[in-house]
Design an enzyme around this catalytic site. Structure first.
Site, PDB file in Angstrom:
ATOM      1  N   ILE A  35       0.755   7.711   5.880  1.00 39.12           N
ATOM      2  CA  ILE A  35       1.391   7.680   4.568  1.00 39.12           C
ATOM      3  C   ILE A  35       1.574   6.217   4.178  1.00 39.12           C
ATOM      4  CG2 ILE A  35       3.396   8.324   3.204  1.00 39.12           C
ATOM      5  CD1 ILE A  35       1.756  10.711   4.161  1.00 39.12           C
ATOM      6  N   LYS A  36       1.007   5.843   3.030  1.00 41.42           N
ATOM      7  CA  LYS A  36       1.122   4.465   2.575  1.00 41.42           C
ATOM      8  C   LYS A  36       2.414   4.284   1.781  1.00 41.42           C
ATOM      9  CE  LYS A  36      -2.504   2.065   1.272  1.00 41.42           C
ATOM     10  NZ  LYS A  36      -3.750   1.645   0.553  1.00 41.42           N
ATOM     11  N   ILE A  37       3.202   3.315   2.216  1.00 44.45           N
ATOM     12  CA  ILE A  37       4.460   2.978   1.555  1.00 44.45           C
ATOM     13  C   ILE A  37       4.422   1.494   1.219  1.00 44.45           C
ATOM     14  CG2 ILE A  37       6.966   2.818   1.830  1.00 44.45           C
ATOM     15  CD1 ILE A  37       6.822   5.166   3.763  1.00 44.45           C
TER      16      ILE A  37
END
Length: 384
Positions: free
Chosen positions: A145-147
């Site tokens: 998950i890209k944050i």
């Protein structure tokens, strides 16, 4: 493939030097044509990254999404959910293509990234909730998950890791912010362990952007206009990334990391992003060949990947041993009047704005398509 060609293959040499090659692109066409599988098989690609701009291009330039959009329209799905489903479908399929790599590398590679809605970059709790929802929706262990590494998202990074969610921290420009990201990683893994998670199954990378640093600083150097300023053109991006790797090495020597490593944790590897050359005056492989060191990821658009394969000259190491020179670059930039802190904050703000604009544009087009039985997207352009 002959022994000679194997020995002179730049992509193999890059892999042998300890750099994981990831593709910075994904689309339904790339999946259905077998292009991604071919790159994994023949071009040493061991991971995939995506972002809102990539998905905007993928969905609006192809009719491959039309059947799924029609189905979502029949079901009465709103545009926010439609976007999540469309992008998650591609990422899930890419995870399946990369799953053998994930299994053979003990979860280090074989990862595919999907980004939380960039409009949430300043909302910690909303970012956590969006990350949880994407993690469940894709439902693959080799997902990232890209944050974004905005100030409000730093606590979200630690919170997601603490829940066992693997995270790709994106949009890192600042060395100070990178230190905060590293600490969030350490804090998140420790919390995960205390919560009973197996930390050996939690992955993370920290995406440090490179070429955009040169673009912004070169612009300022041109405005300054002195001979000293001109001599620094094109030096900042690589110097910034090299110093980041020194910070990574410092983290690996920290007592907090050594305790986590003893539990089987994998380090949060630096990932070089924004590796396509924006200024044609520079060699098209520079953000690959000048950033070689063990334990890093380089995510490239296919054009950069093919350029490296065609004429890249891969050194054994082009980071360690260059720290003093990299520090001198930053000192010289300050001396000619470049404000580093203003540069990196400007770049972070611009990146969030650009991804938000891409997501808004895609949202408007998908919303229109949900109300149109024949969405007016472009025809499929197959990947070679």
């Amino acid at each position: 493939m002959t022994e000679h060609s194997v020995m002179t293959d730049p992509l193999q040499a890059l892999t042998a030097a300890g750099v994981s090659i990831w593709l910075d692109d994904l689309s339904r066409d790339r999946l259905t044509s077998g292009s991604l599988a071919t790159l994994v098989r023949d071009r040493y690609v061991v991971g995939v990254t995506t972002n809102p701009t990539i998905f905007t291009a993928a969905i609006t330039r192809s009719d491959a999404y039309t059947p799924q959009i029609r189905d979502l329209a029949v079901r009465g799905v709103d545009v926010t959910e439609a976007l999540r489903v469309l992008t998650a479908t591609d990422v899930r399929a890419a995870c399946d293509v990369l799953r053998p790599v994930f299994d053979t590398t003990d979860g280090v590679d074989g990862r595919v990234s999907i980004e939380v809605d960039p409009r949430l970059a300043d909302d910690t709790e909303a970012t956590i909730s969006a990350a949880q929802a994407l993690w469940r929706l894709v439902g693959r262990p080799n997902l990232y998950i890209k944050i974004p590494a905005t100030k409000p998202s730093i606590p979200a990074i630690a919170a997601c890791l603490a829940q066992g969610i693997s995270v790709n921290v994106t949009l890192i420009f600042s060395l100070t912010r990178y230190d905060e990201v590293l600490q969030a990683f350490l804090d998140g893994l420790l919390a995960a362990h205390r919560a009973g998670h197996d930390v050996s199954r939690i992955g993370s990378v920290a995406s440090f952007f490179v070429s955009r640093v040169d673009t912004e600083i070169d612009r300022r150097l041109h405005q300054i206009g002195t001979r000293e300023a001109a001599a620094l053109r094109g030096a900042a991006g690589i110097a910034n990334a090299r110093i980041a790797y020194a910070h990574y090495e410092r983290m690996l020597a920290s007592p907090q990391w050594l305790a986590l490593a003893a539990l089987g944790a994998h380090p949060q590897r630096p990932l070089w992003a924004s590796t396509s050359v924006k200024d044609p005056a520079y060699p098209d492989t520079r953000y690959v060949v000048d950033l070689v060191a063990p334990g890093v990821v380089n995510t490239m658009p296919e054009g950069t990947l093919q350029a490296v394969a065609d004429h890249g000259v891969i050194p054994e190491d082009s980071i360690r041993g260059y720290y003093a020179g990299a520090q001198r670059v930053l000192v010289r930039l300050a001396a000619v009047g470049v404000d580093y802190r203003d540069v990196v904050q400007t770049l972070e703000d611009q990146a969030v704005t650009a991804f938000t604009a891409s997501w808004d544009r895609l949202s408007h087009q998908v919303a229109a398509a949900l109300h149109d039985p024949v969405p007016a997207f472009g025809r499929t352009v197959p990947h070679a």
